[in-house]
Write an enzyme that holds these catalytic residues in place. Structure first.
Site, PDB file in Angstrom:
ATOM      1  N   CYS A 374     129.888  88.593  32.930  1.00  0.00           N
ATOM      2  CA  CYS A 374     131.304  88.856  33.225  1.00  0.00           C
ATOM      3  C   CYS A 374     132.154  87.582  33.216  1.00  0.00           C
ATOM      4  O   CYS A 374     133.279  87.573  32.712  1.00  0.00           O
ATOM      5  CB  CYS A 374     131.457  89.602  34.543  1.00  0.00           C
ATOM      6  SG  CYS A 374     130.546  88.891  35.922  1.00  0.00           S
ATOM      7  N   ASP A 499     139.148  93.886  33.762  1.00  0.00           N
ATOM      8  CA  ASP A 499     137.749  93.952  34.192  1.00  0.00           C
ATOM      9  C   ASP A 499     136.798  93.765  33.009  1.00  0.00           C
ATOM     10  O   ASP A 499     136.748  94.613  32.103  1.00  0.00           O
ATOM     11  CB  ASP A 499     137.490  95.305  34.864  1.00  0.00           C
ATOM     12  CG  ASP A 499     136.205  95.314  35.666  1.00  0.00           C
ATOM     13  OD1 ASP A 499     135.302  94.524  35.344  1.00  0.00           O
ATOM     14  OD2 ASP A 499     136.093  96.123  36.602  1.00  0.00           O
ATOM     15  N   HIS A 501     133.649  94.107  32.998  1.00  0.00           N
ATOM     16  CA  HIS A 501     132.425  94.892  33.147  1.00  0.00           C
ATOM     17  C   HIS A 501     132.438  96.183  32.321  1.00  0.00           C
ATOM     18  O   HIS A 501     131.454  96.926  32.320  1.00  0.00           O
ATOM     19  CB  HIS A 501     132.205  95.237  34.623  1.00  0.00           C
ATOM     20  CG  HIS A 501     132.107  94.022  35.507  1.00  0.00           C
ATOM     21  ND1 HIS A 501     133.208  93.487  36.152  1.00  0.00           N
ATOM     22  CD2 HIS A 501     131.062  93.216  35.816  1.00  0.00           C
ATOM     23  CE1 HIS A 501     132.830  92.425  36.855  1.00  0.00           C
ATOM     24  NE2 HIS A 501     131.531  92.236  36.662  1.00  0.00           N
TER      25      HIS A 501
END
Length: 542
Positions: A374, A499, A501
């Protein structure tokens, strides 16, 4: 009938500096003003005309002194005149001696407009420049239809054109929808025959000498037109713009003692709602080190367009690509946060990233980094911002290249990091930014997720002055931050999270709907975790 002026234009006019050379031109359509070009000693009127898309005009002029000192406006028979009052608080608009009522609009809404663009390259011999420029202009004037290279569609009739215009709002090019809700339609012009091979006129030049010196001419013409504009009128506007560029090339070639290749190039500087075109003595496709040699030219246009003098918005690396070009990032979404709705913070002020970036996340580039990559992906997003803003020619680094850079810049870092799945954080990213790009980054320490809101003022200031994407790392997780909505009076704020992820494909609807890019409150940050926030500092350079 009221004159409509974009609020941003009003601010530009009121901030104009007084002086004998001050003043400039008002850009717009009819009785709507959406841009300002400041007069400069080195800027010719023809350069002003050529830098704006066809369909927009210099509808008037402005002055910080009086009506007698406004620049001449050749486009309009009855130009609008704007006088900036000496108190720098009020504007007065006149036309034919009569004062106009003025309505200021907060948003420059061009939803009902289409951006049509064509681009092609021609080669000629030095001694034939004038002859061939005229020949190319004559050929372009015979164009009778347009061809949309995105969808392989020809437009011969008004009915086909109307169908195209009505359907255009549903067509989007991933990552290249550079005018928000409007679409960039890239076209070629053709002559009156229906043969598809004639869509792009081709001219052959016979060599008269064994090794004649040749130069290249690049046309890059844009028009911005209302969706109500007919095919015939659209063609006329586009052809006029191309013809004007050929005239500009011819003049430029004739003024040089040693002619070199010349290119028209399209830019999209932030803050201006329409594309900008500029002639550069270089190849757009292979700029090399020409940016350093074009500093004087870029500075002239930055001043004229009232762009900041410490941001590289008109470098050759900032040229908007034309056509289907295979380049890094073409398979990634751009600026996904622009599709996110309001945060819901009452009375808040929104501060966001300034410029373009790519959304980098898990599983991209056929590389499985789920569960550990990440921070690497967020760093790639930061690197894409640096590249797209023209600060660097370096390609976005892979995970391995990031690890190699970290080992190279930190003596005690073990080489076993290279090729591993080891997590990295804000401190490591700070080091790689310095090593790879020579860019400083501040690291903000937050002892607990419960204290994240105490940093709202600092984060808002960062986006206002630096404008770079931010990385937040803590508790084995890393996030990208591309904005904040903050109410200074109440302290309420939300964070625009990007994000990394996410593991799906590049589906903007799913990404927004499922919250992979969206507004989050402080509950996202766990009380038991400490966080480091990496804030890259953009270089101050033109």
């Amino acid at each position: 009938m009221s004159l409509h002026v974009w609020e941003f234009v009003k601010r530009q006019l009121l901030e104009s500096k007084p002086g004998s050379d001050n003043g400039g031109w008002l850009i717009g359509t009819g009785r709507r003003i959406i841009g300002v070009i400041q007069r400069d000693r080195g800027l010719e009127y023809d350069e002003v005309y050529n830098c704006i898309p066809g369909g927009l005009y210099t509808v008037g002029s402005y002055s910080c002194k009086d009506a007698n000192s406004v620049p001449k406006c050749k486009d309009m028979k009855s130009p609008i005149v704007c006088i900036v009052k000496s108190d720098r608080k009020t504007l007065s608009f006149f036309q034919d001696g009569q004062q106009l009522e003025c309505t200021y609009e907060e948003d420059c809404c061009l939803d009902n407009y289409l951006h049509i663009r064509t681009c092609f390259l021609r080669e000629t011999e030095v001694q034939r420049i004038q002859f061939d420029c005229k020949r190319y202009r004559d050929q372009i004037l015979k164009a009778a239809f347009m061809y949309d290279i995105q969808r392989n569609v020809f437009f011969f009739s008004e009915e086909e054109w109307i169908t195209f215009v009505k359907s255009s709002s549903a067509i989007k090019r991933k990552g290249l929808d550079v005018l928000g809700p409007r679409i960039v339609h890239e076209v070629l012009l053709g002559n009156s025959t229906a043969d598809p091979s004639s869509a792009a006129p081709t001219i052959s030049i016979a060599n008269q000498k064994k090794n004649p010196k040749k130069v290249q001419m690049r046309i890059d013409a844009s028009i911005l037109i209302s969706k109500e504009t007919s095919l015939k009128e659209s063609l006329k506007i586009l052809i006029d713009k191309i013809s004007s560029q050929f005239i500009g090339l011819e003049k430029a070639f004739m003024s040089k003692s040693s002619p070199c290749s010349l290119s028209w190039a399209t830019f999209r500087p932030s803050g201006i709602p329409y594309p900008i075109c500029m002639m550069v003595p270089a190849s757009v496709d292979a700029p090399g080190n020409m940016d350093s040699k074009l500093l004087t030219l870029r500075k002239k246009f930055h001043i004229a367009l009232q762009l900041p003098l410490d941001k590289p918005l008109l470098r050759l690396r900032n040229v908007v690509p034309f056509g289907v070009i295979e380049k890094e990032g073409a398979d990634k979404l751009m600026n996904v946060h622009r599709n996110v709705k309001h945060s819901g913070v009452k009375g808040g002020k929104v501060f966001t990233v300034d410029g373009d970036y790519l959304y980098c996340h898990y599983m991209q580039d056929s590389f499985d980094d789920k569960g550990w990559g990440c921070a690497y992906r967020t760093f790639q997003t930061i690197c894409s911002w640096l590249q797209l803003q023209g600060y660097t020619n370096l390609q976005i680094p892979s995970h391995r290249e990031i690890q190699e850079a970290l080992v190279a810049c930190e003596d005690n870092q073990k080489t076993s990091l290279i090729g591993s799945k080891q997590w990295i954080g804000a401190i490591e990213l700070q080091m790689v930014l310095k090593y790879r790009y020579g860019i400083e980054a501040r690291v903000l320490h937050v002892t607990s997720g419960a204290d994240i809101n105490t940093k709202a003022r600092f984060l808002a200031k960062h986006f206002e002055t630096e404008g770079t994407p931010v990385m937040i790392g803590g508790g084995y997780l890393a996030y990208g931050l591309v904005g904040i909505d903050w109410n200074e009076a109440t302290g309420e704020c939300k964070y625009l999270i990007l994000d990394p992820h996410y593991t799906g494909n590049e589906n903007i609807t799913k990404i927004i709907k499922d919250g992979w890019c969206g507004w989050k409150d402080a509950a996202l940050f766990k009380q038991q975790n400490f966080y480091n926030i990496c804030l890259p500092q953009r270089p101050r350079e033109l």
